[in-house]
Scaffold this motif. Structure first.
Motif, PDB file in Angstrom:
ATOM      1  N   LYS A   1       0.834  -1.202   0.000  1.00 12.28           N
ATOM      2  CA  LYS A   1       0.000   0.000   0.000  1.00 12.28           C
ATOM      3  C   LYS A   1       0.874   1.261   0.000  1.00 12.28           C
ATOM      4  O   LYS A   1       2.025   1.246   0.429  1.00 12.28           O
ATOM      5  N   VAL A   2       0.291   2.349  -0.460  1.00 16.84           N
ATOM      6  CA  VAL A   2       0.976   3.640  -0.461  1.00 16.84           C
ATOM      7  C   VAL A   2       1.167   4.130   0.970  1.00 16.84           C
ATOM      8  O   VAL A   2       0.307   3.937   1.834  1.00 16.84           O
ATOM      9  N   PHE A   3       2.321   4.757   1.229  1.00 15.95           N
ATOM     10  CA  PHE A   3       2.553   5.439   2.496  1.00 15.95           C
ATOM     11  C   PHE A   3       2.377   6.930   2.254  1.00 15.95           C
ATOM     12  O   PHE A   3       3.008   7.496   1.347  1.00 15.95           O
ATOM     13  N   PHE A   4       1.542   7.566   3.062  1.00 26.44           N
ATOM     14  CA  PHE A   4       1.277   8.989   2.897  1.00 26.44           C
ATOM     15  C   PHE A   4       2.141   9.809   3.857  1.00 26.44           C
ATOM     16  O   PHE A   4       2.123   9.593   5.063  1.00 26.44           O
ATOM     17  N   TYR A   5       2.896  10.725   3.295  1.00 27.89           N
ATOM     18  CA  TYR A   5       3.816  11.561   4.071  1.00 27.89           C
ATOM     19  C   TYR A   5       3.011  12.393   5.066  1.00 27.89           C
ATOM     20  O   TYR A   5       2.153  13.169   4.674  1.00 27.89           O
ATOM     21  N   PRO A   6       3.287  12.257   6.371  1.00 28.35           N
ATOM     22  CA  PRO A   6       2.496  12.986   7.381  1.00 28.35           C
ATOM     23  C   PRO A   6       2.706  14.503   7.291  1.00 28.35           C
ATOM     24  O   PRO A   6       3.801  14.968   6.949  1.00 28.35           O
ATOM     25  N   ASP A   7       1.669  15.245   7.641  1.00 28.89           N
ATOM     26  CA  ASP A   7       1.763  16.701   7.564  1.00 28.89           C
ATOM     27  C   ASP A   7       2.383  17.322   8.813  1.00 28.89           C
ATOM     28  O   ASP A   7       2.575  18.535   8.867  1.00 28.89           O
ATOM     29  N   PHE A   8       2.735  16.493   9.811  1.00 29.25           N
ATOM     30  CA  PHE A   8       3.277  17.037  11.065  1.00 29.25           C
ATOM     31  C   PHE A   8       4.799  16.941  11.149  1.00 29.25           C
ATOM     32  O   PHE A   8       5.388  17.221  12.187  1.00 29.25           O
ATOM     33  N   THR A   9       5.436  16.527  10.058  1.00 25.89           N
ATOM     34  CA  THR A   9       6.891  16.429  10.061  1.00 25.89           C
ATOM     35  C   THR A   9       7.445  16.999   8.766  1.00 25.89           C
ATOM     36  O   THR A   9       6.804  16.928   7.709  1.00 25.89           O
ATOM     37  N   SER A  10       8.657  17.522   8.854  1.00 29.52           N
ATOM     38  CA  SER A  10       9.359  17.977   7.649  1.00 29.52           C
ATOM     39  C   SER A  10      10.701  17.264   7.517  1.00 29.52           C
ATOM     40  O   SER A  10      11.538  17.640   6.698  1.00 29.52           O
ATOM     41  N   ASN A  11      10.901  16.232   8.343  1.00 28.88           N
ATOM     42  CA  ASN A  11      12.160  15.479   8.312  1.00 28.88           C
ATOM     43  C   ASN A  11      11.869  14.011   8.610  1.00 28.88           C
ATOM     44  O   ASN A  11      12.172  13.495   9.683  1.00 28.88           O
ATOM     45  N   LEU A  12      11.259  13.354   7.630  1.00 27.48           N
ATOM     46  CA  LEU A  12      10.889  11.943   7.767  1.00 27.48           C
ATOM     47  C   LEU A  12      12.042  11.065   7.298  1.00 27.48           C
ATOM     48  O   LEU A  12      12.634  11.311   6.239  1.00 27.48           O
ATOM     49  N   HIS A  13      12.364  10.035   8.076  1.00 29.15           N
ATOM     50  CA  HIS A  13      13.440   9.110   7.729  1.00 29.15           C
ATOM     51  C   HIS A  13      12.910   7.690   7.562  1.00 29.15           C
ATOM     52  O   HIS A  13      11.911   7.302   8.163  1.00 29.15           O
ATOM     53  N   TYR A  14      13.609   6.913   6.731  1.00 27.27           N
ATOM     54  CA  TYR A  14      13.366   5.476   6.615  1.00 27.27           C
ATOM     55  C   TYR A  14      14.374   4.731   7.473  1.00 27.27           C
ATOM     56  O   TYR A  14      15.517   5.176   7.642  1.00 27.27           O
ATOM     57  N   GLU A  15      13.952   3.598   8.036  1.00 30.63           N
ATOM     58  CA  GLU A  15      14.842   2.689   8.759  1.00 30.63           C
ATOM     59  C   GLU A  15      14.437   1.268   8.384  1.00 30.63           C
ATOM     60  O   GLU A  15      13.428   0.744   8.853  1.00 30.63           O
ATOM     61  N   GLY A  16      15.203   0.629   7.516  1.00 28.97           N
ATOM     62  CA  GLY A  16      14.906  -0.731   7.082  1.00 28.97           C
ATOM     63  C   GLY A  16      15.326  -1.758   8.123  1.00 28.97           C
ATOM     64  O   GLY A  16      16.418  -1.651   8.688  1.00 28.97           O
ATOM     65  N   GLU A  17      14.457  -2.741   8.355  1.00 28.21           N
ATOM     66  CA  GLU A  17      14.709  -3.701   9.435  1.00 28.21           C
ATOM     67  C   GLU A  17      14.177  -5.090   9.083  1.00 28.21           C
ATOM     68  O   GLU A  17      13.210  -5.223   8.341  1.00 28.21           O
ATOM     69  N   LEU A  18      14.791  -6.106   9.676  1.00 26.77           N
ATOM     70  CA  LEU A  18      14.201  -7.443   9.668  1.00 26.77           C
ATOM     71  C   LEU A  18      13.063  -7.474  10.681  1.00 26.77           C
ATOM     72  O   LEU A  18      13.189  -6.920  11.780  1.00 26.77           O
ATOM     73  N   VAL A  19      11.964  -8.116  10.303  1.00 25.89           N
ATOM     74  CA  VAL A  19      10.776  -8.179  11.159  1.00 25.89           C
ATOM     75  C   VAL A  19      10.396  -9.635  11.384  1.00 25.89           C
ATOM     76  O   VAL A  19      10.196 -10.398  10.429  1.00 25.89           O
ATOM     77  N   LEU A  20      10.301 -10.017  12.653  1.00 26.58           N
ATOM     78  CA  LEU A  20       9.890 -11.372  13.017  1.00 26.58           C
ATOM     79  C   LEU A  20       8.391 -11.422  13.274  1.00 26.58           C
ATOM     80  O   LEU A  20       7.817 -10.464  13.800  1.00 26.58           O
ATOM     81  N   LYS A  21       7.792 -12.556  12.932  1.00 27.73           N
ATOM     82  CA  LYS A  21       6.396 -12.802  13.310  1.00 27.73           C
ATOM     83  C   LYS A  21       6.377 -13.911  14.362  1.00 27.73           C
ATOM     84  O   LYS A  21       6.875 -15.021  14.122  1.00 27.73           O
ATOM     85  N   ILE A  22       5.828 -13.599  15.526  1.00 25.16           N
ATOM     86  CA  ILE A  22       5.762 -14.585  16.601  1.00 25.16           C
ATOM     87  C   ILE A  22       4.768 -15.684  16.220  1.00 25.16           C
ATOM     88  O   ILE A  22       3.659 -15.404  15.759  1.00 25.16           O
TER      89      ILE A  22
END
Length: 203
Positions: free
Chosen positions: A40-61
């Motif tokens: 799905k599309v990610f919509f840039y929030p209107d409350f920030t002007s400095n959004l960062h990405y952080e790529g991570e491995l994600v586990l499912k319990i």
């Protein structure tokens, strides 16, 4: 379903943000409304002007557990993917300066993008999983699970001492170096080894 996240779990990432290297896992949480999935599309929030990405491995319990011993923790996850912990860095810095929690910077709607889960047993080396994040077709983050300060098993052990882990819960396991700014129209892809597990466009 809850989303547990581990901060500063790669020493080079801690250094790039000028943070201390932790001696035990740094844990924060996101609500289920933070999930962005199924490409799905990610919509840039209107409350920030400095959004960062952080790529991570994600586990499912994969099953319920409380106070899980580290030596048994591998029995509590079977699938893994790559996700992005979207972070409003300007808000986070303000929170940190005041000694306040990070939730408004980390747990906002859509801030946890995840890909399709794949079985860990299908990977070449489940003890040292290679993953990467591409931004606009360029690799911006490369990570290996062996470089984590706290292993999957240690994370599960630590978190389960405080929170009962339930089947379907997700754990973002921390980001390697290379985090950076997000702009509208950016396109991200998450990869585990040679498998693309998600794509996400920013609008």
């Amino acid at each position: 379903m809850k989303i547990l996240c581990i901060g500063r779990n790669y020493s080079e990432h801690a250094k790039e943000l000028k943070n201390e290297i932790p001696t035990e896992p740094v844990v924060f949480m996101k609500p289920s409304t933070a999930l962005t999935r199924n490409n799905k599309v990610f919509f840039y929030p209107d409350f920030t002007s400095n959004l960062h990405y952080e790529g991570e491995l994600v586990l499912k319990i994969s099953k319920n557990g409380k106070k899980i011993a580290e030596k048994f923790a591998h029995k509590y996850f079977e699938e893994i993917t790559v996700g992005i912990d979207f972070t409003a860095r300007d808000l986070q810095n303000k929170c940190k300066e005041k000694g306040l929690p990070w939730e408004i910077a980390k747990a906002f709607d859509g801030s946890a993008a995840i890909g399709n889960f794949i079985p860990v047993k299908e990977l070449k080396d489940g003890k040292n999983i290679h993953f990467s994040l591409k931004k606009n077709d360029t690799v911006v983050q490369n990570g290996y699970s062996k470089d984590m300060l706290f292993s999957f098993e240690k994370i599960i052990n630590y978190c389960s001492n405080y929170f009962t882990l339930l089947e379907g819960d997700l754990i973002f396991t921390g980001t390697p170096a290379g985090v950076g700014e997000v702009k509208i129209e950016d396109a991200f892809e998450g990869w585990i080894e040679d498998k693309k597990v998600f794509g996400c466009k920013v609008k």
